[in-house]
Design a protein around this motif. Structure first.
Motif, PDB file in Angstrom:
ATOM      1  N   ILE A  77      20.255 -22.228  28.847  1.00 19.97           N
ATOM      2  CA  ILE A  77      18.855 -22.235  28.240  1.00 19.97           C
ATOM      3  C   ILE A  77      18.213 -23.564  28.162  1.00 19.97           C
ATOM      4  O   ILE A  77      19.032 -24.359  27.418  1.00 19.97           O
ATOM      5  CB  ILE A  77      18.668 -21.281  26.990  1.00 19.97           C
ATOM      6  N   PRO A  78      17.062 -23.712  28.589  1.00 22.53           N
ATOM      7  CA  PRO A  78      16.717 -25.357  28.621  1.00 22.53           C
ATOM      8  C   PRO A  78      16.171 -25.783  27.385  1.00 22.53           C
ATOM      9  O   PRO A  78      15.851 -25.148  26.758  1.00 22.53           O
ATOM     10  CB  PRO A  78      15.638 -25.310  30.004  1.00 22.53           C
ATOM     11  N   ASN A  79      16.158 -26.927  27.346  1.00 21.28           N
ATOM     12  CA  ASN A  79      15.727 -27.969  26.327  1.00 21.28           C
ATOM     13  C   ASN A  79      14.139 -27.455  26.129  1.00 21.28           C
ATOM     14  O   ASN A  79      13.415 -27.163  27.032  1.00 21.28           O
ATOM     15  CB  ASN A  79      15.757 -29.450  26.438  1.00 21.28           C
ATOM     16  N   GLY A  80      13.520 -27.167  24.798  1.00 18.82           N
ATOM     17  CA  GLY A  80      12.346 -26.850  24.461  1.00 18.82           C
ATOM     18  C   GLY A  80      12.009 -25.340  24.651  1.00 18.82           C
ATOM     19  O   GLY A  80      10.711 -24.965  24.184  1.00 18.82           O
ATOM     20  N   THR A  81      13.071 -24.535  24.708  1.00 10.00           N
ATOM     21  CA  THR A  81      12.936 -22.971  24.790  1.00 10.00           C
ATOM     22  C   THR A  81      13.206 -22.626  23.547  1.00 10.00           C
ATOM     23  O   THR A  81      14.182 -22.968  22.823  1.00 10.00           O
ATOM     24  CB  THR A  81      13.609 -22.559  25.861  1.00 10.00           C
ATOM     25  N   ALA A  82      12.411 -21.479  22.960  1.00  5.72           N
ATOM     26  CA  ALA A  82      12.471 -20.865  21.796  1.00  5.72           C
ATOM     27  C   ALA A  82      13.720 -19.783  21.864  1.00  5.72           C
ATOM     28  O   ALA A  82      13.551 -18.919  23.005  1.00  5.72           O
ATOM     29  CB  ALA A  82      11.306 -20.177  21.406  1.00  5.72           C
ATOM     30  N   ILE A  83      14.496 -19.900  20.994  1.00  2.00           N
ATOM     31  CA  ILE A  83      15.701 -18.931  20.864  1.00  2.00           C
ATOM     32  C   ILE A  83      15.422 -18.029  19.620  1.00  2.00           C
ATOM     33  O   ILE A  83      15.352 -18.648  18.562  1.00  2.00           O
ATOM     34  CB  ILE A  83      17.077 -19.561  21.098  1.00  2.00           C
ATOM     35  N   MET A  84      15.376 -16.783  19.990  1.00  2.00           N
ATOM     36  CA  MET A  84      15.036 -15.922  18.923  1.00  2.00           C
ATOM     37  C   MET A  84      16.027 -14.760  18.639  1.00  2.00           C
ATOM     38  O   MET A  84      16.829 -14.469  19.682  1.00  2.00           O
ATOM     39  CB  MET A  84      13.705 -15.295  19.122  1.00  2.00           C
ATOM     40  N   PHE A  85      16.206 -14.207  17.540  1.00  2.00           N
ATOM     41  CA  PHE A  85      16.878 -12.942  17.533  1.00  2.00           C
ATOM     42  C   PHE A  85      16.051 -12.112  16.214  1.00  2.00           C
ATOM     43  O   PHE A  85      15.282 -12.564  15.611  1.00  2.00           O
ATOM     44  CB  PHE A  85      18.176 -13.373  16.960  1.00  2.00           C
ATOM     45  N   SER A  86      16.284 -10.919  16.269  1.00  2.00           N
ATOM     46  CA  SER A  86      15.686 -10.012  15.509  1.00  2.00           C
ATOM     47  C   SER A  86      16.837  -9.076  14.467  1.00  2.00           C
ATOM     48  O   SER A  86      17.391  -8.344  15.173  1.00  2.00           O
ATOM     49  CB  SER A  86      14.715  -9.050  16.055  1.00  2.00           C
ATOM     50  N   PRO A  87      17.153  -9.585  13.113  1.00  2.00           N
ATOM     51  CA  PRO A  87      17.919  -8.509  12.181  1.00  2.00           C
ATOM     52  C   PRO A  87      17.570  -7.063  12.380  1.00  2.00           C
ATOM     53  O   PRO A  87      18.473  -6.492  12.343  1.00  2.00           O
ATOM     54  CB  PRO A  87      17.757  -9.459  10.791  1.00  2.00           C
ATOM     55  N   TYR A  88      16.140  -6.963  12.133  1.00  2.00           N
ATOM     56  CA  TYR A  88      15.703  -5.811  12.336  1.00  2.00           C
ATOM     57  C   TYR A  88      16.260  -4.817  13.510  1.00  2.00           C
ATOM     58  O   TYR A  88      16.561  -3.905  13.318  1.00  2.00           O
ATOM     59  CB  TYR A  88      14.268  -5.448  12.133  1.00  2.00           C
ATOM     60  N   MET A  89      16.089  -5.678  14.654  1.00  2.00           N
ATOM     61  CA  MET A  89      16.551  -4.917  15.801  1.00  2.00           C
ATOM     62  C   MET A  89      17.858  -4.495  16.057  1.00  2.00           C
ATOM     63  O   MET A  89      18.603  -3.371  16.120  1.00  2.00           O
ATOM     64  CB  MET A  89      16.192  -5.827  17.131  1.00  2.00           C
ATOM     65  N   VAL A  90      18.853  -5.444  15.564  1.00  2.00           N
ATOM     66  CA  VAL A  90      20.251  -5.428  15.640  1.00  2.00           C
ATOM     67  C   VAL A  90      20.790  -4.397  14.541  1.00  2.00           C
ATOM     68  O   VAL A  90      21.485  -3.253  14.778  1.00  2.00           O
ATOM     69  CB  VAL A  90      21.128  -6.587  15.300  1.00  2.00           C
ATOM     70  N   GLN A  91      20.184  -4.250  13.277  1.00  2.00           N
ATOM     71  CA  GLN A  91      20.358  -3.261  12.395  1.00  2.00           C
ATOM     72  C   GLN A  91      19.826  -2.046  12.563  1.00  2.00           C
ATOM     73  O   GLN A  91      20.287  -1.152  11.742  1.00  2.00           O
ATOM     74  CB  GLN A  91      19.970  -3.996  10.969  1.00  2.00           C
ATOM     75  N   HIS A  92      19.174  -1.837  13.502  1.00  2.00           N
ATOM     76  CA  HIS A  92      18.620  -0.621  13.820  1.00  2.00           C
ATOM     77  C   HIS A  92      19.127   0.102  15.318  1.00  2.00           C
ATOM     78  O   HIS A  92      18.667   0.880  15.852  1.00  2.00           O
ATOM     79  CB  HIS A  92      17.142  -0.599  13.970  1.00  2.00           C
ATOM     80  N   ASP A  93      20.166  -0.691  15.557  1.00  2.00           N
ATOM     81  CA  ASP A  93      20.919  -0.367  16.828  1.00  2.00           C
ATOM     82  C   ASP A  93      22.217   0.554  16.895  1.00  2.00           C
ATOM     83  O   ASP A  93      23.016   0.081  15.876  1.00  2.00           O
ATOM     84  CB  ASP A  93      21.154  -1.508  17.755  1.00  2.00           C
ATOM     85  N   ARG A  94      22.140   1.707  16.981  1.00  2.00           N
ATOM     86  CA  ARG A  94      23.226   2.564  16.819  1.00  2.00           C
ATOM     87  C   ARG A  94      24.322   2.292  17.431  1.00  2.00           C
ATOM     88  O   ARG A  94      25.525   2.664  17.098  1.00  2.00           O
ATOM     89  CB  ARG A  94      22.689   4.051  17.404  1.00  2.00           C
ATOM     90  N   ARG A  95      24.655   1.224  18.283  1.00  2.00           N
ATOM     91  CA  ARG A  95      25.904   0.656  18.784  1.00  2.00           C
ATOM     92  C   ARG A  95      26.637  -0.040  17.666  1.00  2.00           C
ATOM     93  O   ARG A  95      27.934  -0.014  17.672  1.00  2.00           O
ATOM     94  CB  ARG A  95      25.539  -0.160  19.939  1.00  2.00           C
ATOM     95  N   TYR A  96      25.925  -0.462  16.652  1.00  2.00           N
ATOM     96  CA  TYR A  96      26.588  -1.263  15.609  1.00  2.00           C
ATOM     97  C   TYR A  96      26.294  -0.471  14.339  1.00  2.00           C
ATOM     98  O   TYR A  96      27.236  -0.562  13.380  1.00  2.00           O
ATOM     99  CB  TYR A  96      25.972  -2.599  15.241  1.00  2.00           C
TER     100      TYR A  96
END
Length: 854
Positions: free
Chosen positions: A748-767
């Motif tokens: 992933i190149p320099n200057g790009t935003a890298i994001m994650f969502s705790p809400y998303m992961v913690q509402h995923d039935r896989r986990y």
């Protein structure tokens, strides 16, 4: 298991789908399962407690039935019902219109398995009943396609253009499910011929066991034949059921009669045909009757007349006839599958003349009817619902297991392979979607892949949708900056630790960490407990209060008092209470909007700068006084002023301390107030959680005030706090790559935003199994697992993990214990709590309650 069923008809209305769904619901309940049925409303109708009537669109009806559109308001009704009646294990839809679409959306929103039973031939229904079939089918396809993807391949079949448009809707609804049920094999084959690729399971509908057990007539295999052939016709008086052809056929045969049970649009036409041919002595219209009355009528007749052709996928009336052993006259060869061999006779042709020929033949051969009755007596129990409920449950189990076993999507090897989230708009990208419906937006991303591209204005971001990827990046040596956030909040906290980068960021973390060490936390917790007790004791008994207002006031007072405890700090605490709430409400908006749009908010920007300058100036005066007095007041500012970095000898300047105190306010007040509100809300809407928590609080605290020492003896409260953090964790976290970053082999190149969502992961039935269920027990020692810890991301990961996580959990627990040990809050039953995007943690819109002493 708790099943949420969705049907576009009220269960008391007339129709095969309604009868089949009622029978299935009762069968599941008899097997020990819970069913909540979501339906279209019917004014004046009696609705069971297990049914939820959704709001229809005023003045909009189809064939006299209310129409429900799958609007946001309907989504909120469903979510409220899920919350009040949940947890829900699976969603099962039975129709293709608004209620079913709303059910599909709910399944995806709550990440639940979705089963769809394809019951009806909408193509034939439109052809038979609409004055303009093509226009109606086209309009239905267009409207349906706004909510349900129509991306499947539709093979060319020999049918009208109207029918083809209708099939797009039928198959599109089924294609959106995880598993499809059809009542007959011929309909399953027809669905596949029209492009359905989802797994199909054939499970027959059934007749309610209790209904048949209470049927006084039993089977009719030993009943003596009447002098003339008595036929019965049951169903909706509608064109596709071919009632007028039945009347014409009976007219042609003298020694037979016809009893018609049902109601519908053809009632007047049927009455006119009977009168025109003077058939009142042989054909009688009885109107609508109950299913039990219909079975009684069947028991008193010689054969069922079922002339439907090219419409019914199975026909519940056929199953009812089989249940009581009534021979069947039918026209459609597809229904051979539903009529036991030898239990009925199919007409040579579907015309009225062809039907009349078959009736005449049976009227003259009563022995044939006796043989059919004897055959049907052997089949009567095969149509009981109890014979098929197990197959439906097995479908639920297989669907759930298939989703649980589903492997994570393949990691892309190149940026060109990374999918882009749908809904991007010019200039703003995905900003409006995220601000309008943050939970719906982020939870839709994992289906697209492990990494998903989104845009905030011209800024490109990559969302990591699995905890493994989040941890790989967070625990690596990758460099990040938060220049976008720095630009958005520069006026108020532009030099705080969370916007610094590299060595400067690492040094600042080392320098503020001592203020949040365990030895300091003990002092802060004592202060927080005293404030919480004073606050709780001052709440009004028996009066309506908004607990969200109370939560913000309590958390503001607590955080500001742990930052500044000196007696000369009253002015800064007062300024914090006045300015911080509005400033916090602007942070999320300023961060999400592109700079070019943010600059257009002239008045809001001026107010932002004015309040930010005043807050910084007020805090600066107090920090200067702290330095002048050179005392340790056992608060955060004292610790920040007095700390000297052991590696570099560096100290924090006044400006640095102002930045960090404002950051602690920004990071603590909004999120902690929201999480505290969500905890109270979840406890109020889950009585079993409330009672267990009340029992623990009574045993440990009794009638006394809460103290810091109590917290270690409140394990269930700790589980409730942990589950609240899982359920309502931050919906987004972002940083900008400071140099190229490699994620699982993808650069992933320099200057790009890298994001994650705790809400998303913690509402995923896989986990987290059944993620929409608020279940504190999942954090108990016997249940908590590695997945729960690996996927728990509410406070971040690695070097950018929140330093105040322990204090946040302590403060939330103290606020909860202080309220619930003294009061029993009763929520306003007419208010629906909604999640709003006030901060990076979603906030309850309001919590109106009445407080009753415990």
């Amino acid at each position: 298991m708790h099943i949420a069923m969705f049907m576009d008809y009220h269960p008391t209305t007339l129709g095969g789908v309604q009868t089949a769904v009622r029978s299935l619901c009762r069968g599941l309940e008899r097997a020990g399962h819970q069913v909540t049925l979501f339906v279209a409303p019917l004014p004046g109708a009696t609705t069971t407690t297990s049914a939820v009537e959704l709001r229809s669109t005023p003045a909009l009806q189809v064939n006299g039935l209310a129409v429900v559109l799958p609007t946001k308001r309907i989504d909120e009704m469903i979510d409220a019902a899920f919350a009040a009646r949940g947890p829900i294990d699976i969603v099962h839809t039975h129709t293709t219109y608004g209620v079913a679409i709303a059910g599909m959306k709910a399944a995806r929103r709550h990440r639940l398995p979705l089963v769809h039973t394809a019951q009806s031939r909408d193509d034939a229904f439109i052809e038979y009943t609409s004055p303009a079939p093509y226009l109606v089918a086209l309009a239905l396809r267009v409207v349906h396609g706004r909510f349900v993807p129509h991306r499947h391949y539709m093979p060319r079949c020999f049918e009208s253009r109207a029918a083809r448009h209708a099939w797009w809707t039928i198959v599109g609804q089924a294609q959106a499910a995880d598993q499809v049920i059809t009542p007959t094999r011929h309909f399953a084959e027809l669905m596949a011929e029209h492009g359905l690729t989802r797994p199909i399971r054939v499970v027959s509908n059934g007749i309610d066991d209790e209904l048949l057990e209470s049927h006084s007539g039993g089977t009719i295999s030993d009943r003596r034949p009447s002098e003339h052939l008595r036929l019965v016709w049951c169903g909706r008086l509608s064109t596709e059921k071919r009632l007028l052809e039945s009347i014409d056929a009976v007219r042609q045969v003298d020694n037979c009669s016809l009893e018609i049970f049902g109601d519908g649009d053809l009632r007047d036409a049927a009455a006119a045909a009977i009168a025109e041919h003077d058939l009142g002595g042989r054909i009688r219209l009885h109107g609508r009757v109950t299913q039990a009355e219909c079975l009684e009528a069947m028991s008193d007749c010689d054969a069922l007349l079922f002339p439907s052709y090219g419409f019914d996928t199975q026909g519940m009336v056929l199953l009812e006839a089989v249940a009581v052993g009534l021979p069947i006259i039918y026209c459609d060869p597809d229904l051979d599958e539903s009529v036991p061999p030898g239990g009925g006779v199919r007409t040579a042709e579907p015309s009225a003349h062809g039907i009349a020929a078959t009736i005449a033949e049976l009227a003259g051969d009563r022995a044939a009817l006796a043989t059919m009755r004897n055959i049907l007596a052997e089949w009567s129990h095969s149509v009981l619902q109890s014979r098929h409920t197990g197959a439906v449950m097995e479908t639920y189990r297989q669907t759930n297991e298939a989703l649980m076993r589903a492997t994570e999507p393949v990691m892309p090897h190149d940026l060109s392979e990374v999918p882009t989230a749908p809904g991007r708009l010019p200039l703003v990208g995905h900003s409006l979607m995220a601000l309008r419906n943050a939970p719906g937006f982020v939870t839709s991303l994992p289906e697209l892949g492990p990494i998903v591209r989104i845009f905030f204005g011209r800024k490109t971001g990559y969302v990591l949708t699995t905890p493994d990827l989040v941890r790989e990046v967070g625990l690596s040596d990758a460099g990040f900056n938060r220049d976008d956030l720095h630009e958005a909040i520069e006026d108020i906290a532009g030099g705080a630790v969370n916007v610094l980068r590299g060595e400067e960021h690492r040094l600042r973390r080392r320098m503020i960490a001592p203020a949040l060490r365990q030895s300091r936390l003990a002092e802060y917790t004592k202060t927080a407990a005293d404030i919480a007790n004073t606050w709780s004791a001052g709440l009004p008994s028996g009066k309506r209060v908004n607990l969200m207002d109370e939560a913000h006031a309590l958390v503001l007072d607590t955080v500001s008092s742990t930052l500044f405890t000196a007696d000369f700090s009253d002015d800064v605490r007062r300024e914090i209470r006045e300015s911080v709430p509005w400033l916090l409400s602007q942070v999320i908006l300023r961060t999400a909007l592109p700079p070019q749009l943010r600059r257009l908010r002239v008045l809001a920007n001026r107010r932002w700068r004015t309040k930010a300058h005043r807050l910084r100036a007020t805090i600066g005066k107090v920090v200067s006084e702290y330095r002048r007095r050179d005392e340790d007041f056992n608060d955060v500012v004292s610790a920040l002023i007095r700390h000297i970095d052991s590696e570099t000898g560096a100290t924090l300047s006044d400006e640095h301390i102002i930045d960090e105190t404002i950051l602690m306010l920004a990071g603590g007040v909004g999120s902690m107030a929201s999480l505290t509100g969500w905890l109270w809300h979840e406890v109020m809407r889950h009585p079993h959680v409330a009672e267990q928590l009340y029992d623990e609080l009574d045993a440990v605290i009794g009638s006394g005030p809460i103290t810091a020492d109590h917290l270690g003896a409140l394990p269930y409260l700790k589980h409730v706090v942990a589950e609240t953090l899982r359920m309502w964790g931050p919906w987004i976290s972002a940083a900008t790559a400071d140099g190229d970053i490699t994620v699982c082999g993808l650069t992933i190149p320099n200057g790009t935003a890298i994001m994650f969502s705790p809400y998303m992961v913690q509402h995923d039935r896989r986990y987290f199994p059944n993620p929409e269920a608020f279940n504190p027990a999942r954090w108990s020692a016997e249940h908590v697992g590695a997945n729960d810890k690996r996927a728990g991301l509410s406070f971040g990961v690695g070097r950018r993990r929140c330093l105040g996580d322990h204090f946040a959990m302590l403060e939330i627990a103290l606020a909860a214990a202080a309220l619930l040990s003294r009061w029993r809050p009763i929520p306003d039953p007419n208010y629906v709590v909604r999640a709003s995007n006030r901060d990076f943690v979603l906030s309850p819109s309001s919590l109106p309650v009445t407080l009753h002493p415990r």
